[in-house]
Design a protein around this motif. Structure first.
Motif, PDB file in Angstrom:
ATOM      1  N   LEU A 280       4.582   9.346 -18.082  1.00  0.00           N
ATOM      2  CA  LEU A 280       4.155   7.990 -17.744  1.00  0.00           C
ATOM      3  C   LEU A 280       2.687   8.048 -17.334  1.00  0.00           C
ATOM      4  O   LEU A 280       2.227   9.072 -16.826  1.00  0.00           O
ATOM      5  CB  LEU A 280       4.989   7.430 -16.583  1.00  0.00           C
ATOM      6  N   PRO A 281       1.966   6.955 -17.508  1.00  0.00           N
ATOM      7  CA  PRO A 281       0.557   6.964 -17.100  1.00  0.00           C
ATOM      8  C   PRO A 281       0.409   7.053 -15.580  1.00  0.00           C
ATOM      9  O   PRO A 281       1.312   6.677 -14.838  1.00  0.00           O
ATOM     10  CB  PRO A 281       0.027   5.634 -17.622  1.00  0.00           C
ATOM     11  N   LYS A 282      -0.739   7.545 -15.168  1.00  0.00           N
ATOM     12  CA  LYS A 282      -1.028   7.617 -13.733  1.00  0.00           C
ATOM     13  C   LYS A 282      -1.030   6.197 -13.183  1.00  0.00           C
ATOM     14  O   LYS A 282      -1.717   5.317 -13.699  1.00  0.00           O
ATOM     15  CB  LYS A 282      -2.403   8.259 -13.515  1.00  0.00           C
ATOM     16  N   PRO A 283      -0.246   5.949 -12.141  1.00  0.00           N
ATOM     17  CA  PRO A 283      -0.200   4.602 -11.570  1.00  0.00           C
ATOM     18  C   PRO A 283      -1.511   4.257 -10.865  1.00  0.00           C
ATOM     19  O   PRO A 283      -2.174   5.129 -10.309  1.00  0.00           O
ATOM     20  CB  PRO A 283       0.965   4.645 -10.585  1.00  0.00           C
ATOM     21  N   ILE A 284      -1.846   3.010 -10.908  1.00  0.00           N
ATOM     22  CA  ILE A 284      -3.072   2.519 -10.275  1.00  0.00           C
ATOM     23  C   ILE A 284      -2.738   2.083  -8.854  1.00  0.00           C
ATOM     24  O   ILE A 284      -1.793   1.339  -8.633  1.00  0.00           O
ATOM     25  CB  ILE A 284      -3.662   1.359 -11.073  1.00  0.00           C
ATOM     26  N   VAL A 285      -3.509   2.558  -7.914  1.00  0.00           N
ATOM     27  CA  VAL A 285      -3.355   2.161  -6.517  1.00  0.00           C
ATOM     28  C   VAL A 285      -4.374   1.067  -6.241  1.00  0.00           C
ATOM     29  O   VAL A 285      -5.588   1.280  -6.405  1.00  0.00           O
ATOM     30  CB  VAL A 285      -3.552   3.361  -5.555  1.00  0.00           C
ATOM     31  N   ASP A 286      -3.872  -0.096  -5.849  1.00  0.00           N
ATOM     32  CA  ASP A 286      -4.718  -1.252  -5.563  1.00  0.00           C
ATOM     33  C   ASP A 286      -5.508  -0.998  -4.282  1.00  0.00           C
ATOM     34  O   ASP A 286      -4.932  -0.683  -3.252  1.00  0.00           O
ATOM     35  CB  ASP A 286      -3.821  -2.488  -5.386  1.00  0.00           C
ATOM     36  N   THR A 287      -6.809  -1.125  -4.343  1.00  0.00           N
ATOM     37  CA  THR A 287      -7.646  -0.852  -3.171  1.00  0.00           C
ATOM     38  C   THR A 287      -8.170  -2.124  -2.518  1.00  0.00           C
ATOM     39  O   THR A 287      -9.072  -2.062  -1.708  1.00  0.00           O
ATOM     40  CB  THR A 287      -8.838   0.044  -3.565  1.00  0.00           C
ATOM     41  N   GLU A 288      -7.597  -3.265  -2.850  1.00  0.00           N
ATOM     42  CA  GLU A 288      -8.047  -4.529  -2.236  1.00  0.00           C
ATOM     43  C   GLU A 288      -7.669  -4.597  -0.791  1.00  0.00           C
ATOM     44  O   GLU A 288      -6.669  -4.217  -0.347  1.00  0.00           O
ATOM     45  CB  GLU A 288      -7.422  -5.729  -2.962  1.00  0.00           C
TER      46      GLU A 288
ATOM     47  N   ALA B 134       0.830  -1.212   0.000  1.00  0.00           N
ATOM     48  CA  ALA B 134       0.000   0.000   0.000  1.00  0.00           C
ATOM     49  C   ALA B 134       0.861   1.256   0.000  1.00  0.00           C
ATOM     50  O   ALA B 134       0.604   2.204  -0.757  1.00  0.00           O
ATOM     51  CB  ALA B 134      -0.940  -0.009   1.205  1.00  0.00           C
ATOM     52  N   LEU B 135       1.894   1.277   0.824  1.00  0.00           N
ATOM     53  CA  LEU B 135       2.758   2.460   0.886  1.00  0.00           C
ATOM     54  C   LEU B 135       3.561   2.634  -0.401  1.00  0.00           C
ATOM     55  O   LEU B 135       3.772   3.768  -0.856  1.00  0.00           O
ATOM     56  CB  LEU B 135       3.688   2.378   2.099  1.00  0.00           C
ATOM     57  N   THR B 136       3.991   1.534  -1.004  1.00  0.00           N
ATOM     58  CA  THR B 136       4.745   1.607  -2.253  1.00  0.00           C
ATOM     59  C   THR B 136       3.880   2.138  -3.378  1.00  0.00           C
ATOM     60  O   THR B 136       4.301   3.012  -4.153  1.00  0.00           O
ATOM     61  CB  THR B 136       5.323   0.226  -2.623  1.00  0.00           C
ATOM     62  N   GLN B 137       2.650   1.653  -3.466  1.00  0.00           N
ATOM     63  CA  GLN B 137       1.740   2.151  -4.494  1.00  0.00           C
ATOM     64  C   GLN B 137       1.420   3.625  -4.274  1.00  0.00           C
ATOM     65  O   GLN B 137       1.368   4.406  -5.228  1.00  0.00           O
ATOM     66  CB  GLN B 137       0.459   1.319  -4.520  1.00  0.00           C
ATOM     67  N   GLN B 138       1.231   4.005  -3.033  1.00  0.00           N
ATOM     68  CA  GLN B 138       0.952   5.415  -2.735  1.00  0.00           C
ATOM     69  C   GLN B 138       2.160   6.290  -3.064  1.00  0.00           C
ATOM     70  O   GLN B 138       2.014   7.383  -3.603  1.00  0.00           O
ATOM     71  CB  GLN B 138       0.535   5.589  -1.269  1.00  0.00           C
TER      72      GLN B 138
END
Length: 142
Positions: A134-142, A110-114
């Protein structure tokens, strides 16, 4: 010497078995703690690779401003320290259970994606209507 050879052989065979098992895990059906940990590690590895890619690009994008490059690198060093401390606290919270590994890995993910999203927003997203590097990175919300 013979004991050392036997121990080495056992460690190598155990590592090979782990590598073979990791390549056959269906993470959508992971059930055991080992499977869940492996799937969480795989997700974290992918997220970390993405973060490294975005950081590298942000440094390249701003290479003419050495003060900014230094600031990005300092921020990343301090962010790594924060991530370790925060996720260590999560691990400690769950230390009595087998879920502790997955919980700490989930924290890191979670912290890495953020962090990747933050790097993109601060250093790679254009302020005008032009396309981002670069495209906006997707933050996994699972």
């Amino acid at each position: 010497m013979k004991k050392l050879w036997i121990v080495s052989a056992l460690l190598i065979s155990g590592s090979i078995a782990t590598i073979t098992q990791a390549s056959t895990i269906d993470c959508s059906e992971a059930y055991s703690t080992l499977e869940m940990n492996q799937c969480a590690e795989d997700k974290l590895d992918a997220a970390d690779q993405q973060l490294q890619h975005y950081l590298k690009q942000s440094i390249q994008q701003n290479s003419t401003d050495q003060a900014l490059v230094n600031a990005i690198q300092t921020a990343q060093t301090r962010w790594i320290q924060y991530q370790k401390a925060e996720c260590s606290a999560v691990y400690t919270q769950w230390q009595q259970g087998t879920i502790r590994g997955v919980m700490a890995l989930s924290c890191k993910l979670a912290l890495t994606q953020q962090r990747t999203l933050t790097v993109w927003e601060n250093y790679l997203r254009p302020m005008d209507s032009s396309d981002a590097v670069l495209p906006k990175p997707i933050v996994d919300t699972e």
